[in-house]
Write an enzyme that holds these catalytic residues in place. Structure first.
Site, PDB file in Angstrom:
ATOM      1  CG  ASP A  89      -1.826   1.133   1.376  1.00 51.91           C
ATOM      2  OD1 ASP A  89      -1.749   2.052   0.524  1.00 51.91           O
ATOM      3  OD2 ASP A  89      -2.629   1.131   2.332  1.00 51.91           O
ATOM      4  CD  GLU A 137      25.413  11.918   5.439  1.00 47.99           C
ATOM      5  OE1 GLU A 137      24.645  12.664   6.051  1.00 47.99           O
ATOM      6  OE2 GLU A 137      25.548  10.719   5.702  1.00 47.99           O
ATOM      7  CB  CYS A 146      22.140  14.585   8.678  1.00 53.80           C
ATOM      8  SG  CYS A 146      21.725  13.177   7.672  1.00 53.80           S
ATOM      9  CB  THR A 167      14.314   7.420   3.552  1.00 54.44           C
ATOM     10  OG1 THR A 167      15.509   6.641   3.695  1.00 54.44           O
ATOM     11  CG2 THR A 167      13.192   6.759   4.317  1.00 54.44           C
ATOM     12  CB  SER A 177      18.944   5.059  12.676  1.00 60.42           C
ATOM     13  OG  SER A 177      17.768   5.021  11.894  1.00 60.42           O
ATOM     14  CG  HIS A 225      18.011  15.366  10.054  1.00 58.93           C
ATOM     15  ND1 HIS A 225      18.181  15.603   8.702  1.00 58.93           N
ATOM     16  CD2 HIS A 225      18.276  14.040  10.242  1.00 58.93           C
ATOM     17  CE1 HIS A 225      18.546  14.472   8.115  1.00 58.93           C
ATOM     18  NE2 HIS A 225      18.601  13.511   9.023  1.00 58.93           N
ATOM     19  CG  ASN A 230      17.772  11.968   4.448  1.00 60.23           C
ATOM     20  OD1 ASN A 230      18.049  13.145   4.682  1.00 60.23           O
ATOM     21  ND2 ASN A 230      18.163  10.980   5.235  1.00 60.23           N
TER      22      ASN A 230
END
Ligand code: HMG
Length: 404
Positions: free
Chosen positions: A46, A96, A128, A169, A218, A250, A293
């Site tokens: 979904d 990064e 980040c 992401t 994380s 963030h 991201n």
């Protein structure tokens, strides 16, 4: 959350110093966009797991002839076009997604933009957090000499392996901003809350294009760091939760910010439900939902979405929380300046989003570089981007950039 303005919109200066902060800010992104509906369809799940569950709709993808340098240069060009180069003696490039183990990506941008030679240029890295780390360094330089300005660029391409939890992401974007004394957009207050803990929640070894991540761990590490940085902020003279009008987190995916705000309100003793937290943060989500991201750039894109929103926020306080996996984090506050609206670029930003070329699943897979960095010392890229700057390829190990 208070909707009142602070008595002194120039609040932000340490005793005896000139207020400093952000004078102008702009973003750039990759050439392509990929709707997460295509990913959900391929995975036979979904799409609301992505649209609602993690709060992401599309991701930006870079063309073969784009990277952090070309996006960073495109964002920085807009800052230079409007402000000129006078006073800029430092260029900080936060990333990064490094393109070289030695040379700063900022030096390539310096060349592409024909910046004056009398500039120091370096790259900062801490996942980040690197962009906020660069902002704090810039504030230090301006505090030492308020005549100087610092051009900061935060630019990243977020890549995970296909068929992993991190895949939805991914994203790509760069933000550039000018830090100076007496800024017209945001004056940053002196109190800072900082927090470092050596955790292995997300990392990218040198031989990989894609990051490795322990996803659920994380999320917990981010929330623990938020509490740590907030408490340190309060212990170092920071204002109370109710004195902050807006919160800008963030946003690796926008739902992460909602989880964070719920946790912060619990810590501050005024707990909000998920839906209330989501509503309070909604004006900060517009760009990151579309870009995915962008690591170092993500927190600034949350701020840009708030600035470009319909909210009238002059004189109000914005709290910023930056988290860089590994992990370093920071909480601080800035005050929106009275004439900030004269310096915005909402239409320009919408046009950048609209100009992206949508791709389907097969095209997305063709653009994904795979896990391992290829050891190629010579190759040319195909012309794909319509950005003002191109990554042309590699010549005997040297990266070659040019103008479109
Ligand atoms: P997952 O395990 O696939 O997802 O990935 P899930 O099963 O936990 O579902 C996610 C949410 O969707 C859940 O809501 C589900 O209920 C909901 P929650 O409980 O979280 O509120 N859901 C639905 N909602 C509506 N309709 C549906 C539906 N189905 C499910 N049909 C995970 C989640 C975060 C692990 C994954 O996205 C991931 O690994 N991401 C990468 C890591 C990451 O972004 N971590 C964030 C903190 S670390 C950080 O921010 C630093 C970073 O930016 C790097 C750096 O610093 O450099 C990553």
């Amino acid at each position: 959350m208070s909707t009142e303005t602070t008595e002194n919109p120039q609040a932000g200066a340490a005793h005896g110093t000139v207020p400093s902060g952000i004078q102008d800010i702009a973003f750039a992104t990759g050439h392509y966009s990929f709707d997460l509906a295509h990913l959900a369809e391929k995975q036979d799940i979904d799409v609301n797991k992505y649209y609602i569950g993690i709060g992401q709709e599309t991701m930006s993808l870079t063309a073969e002839d784009e990277d952090t340098v070309t996006m960073g240069a495109a964002a920085a060009q807009r800052i230079i076009d409007r402000n000129g180069t006078e006073g800029i003696r430092t260029l900080l490039f936060a990333t990064e997604s490094g393109i070289d183990q030695s040379k700063s990506a900022g030096v390539y941008v310096h060349g592409l933009l024909n910046l004056p030679r009398e500039v120091r240029t370096i790259e900062t890295k801490m996942a980040c957090y690197g962009g906020i780390g660069a902002l704090q360094m810039a504030l230090g330089i301006v505090a030492r000499n308020p005549e100087e300005k610092v051009l900061v660029i935060a630019s990243d391409v977020a890549r995970y392996d296909v068929d992993t939890s991190g895949e939805p992401t991914q994203g790509a974007a760069a933000v550039a901003f000018l830090v100076q004394a007496n800024p017209d957009i945001l004056a940053i207050e002196p109190a800072q809350g900082v927090y470092t803990l050596d955790v292995q929640d997300f990392w990218r070894p040198n031989h990989r294009n894609t990051a490795l991540v322990d996803g659920k761990f994380s999320v917990g590490a981010y929330l623990d760091a938020l509490v740590g940085a907030w408490n340190d902020y309060r212990a170092h003279g920071g204002v109370g939760f109710d004195d902050i009008n807006w919160f800008c987190y963030h946003q690796p995916f926008t739902k992460m910010a909602v989880k964070a705000h719920v946790r912060l309100t619990e810590e501050a003793g005024t707990p909000l439900e998920k839906a209330e937290a989501a509503a309070a943060l909604a004006p900060t989500f517009g760009y990151n939902k579309q870009l995915g991201n962008s690591y170092t750039a993500s927190i600034f894109l949350g701020f840009l979405a708030l600035l470009d929103s319909d909210e009238e926020i002059a004189g109000q306080r914005v709290g910023f929380f930056s988290y860089g996996s590994g992990a370093v984090s920071e909480f601080f506050v800035g005050v929106i300046q009275p004439d900030y609206r004269d310096h915005l670029r909402a239409e320009e930003h919408q046009a950048i989003l609209d100009a992206r070329e949508p791709v389907d699943y097969d095209q997305y897979r063709a653009l994904h570089p795979g896990t391992m960095v290829q050891p190629l010392d010579n190759y040319k890229t195909q012309r794909q981007t319509e950005s003002p700057f191109r990554f042309e390829g590699v010549d005997e190990g040297s990266r070659i950039y040019g103008k479109s």
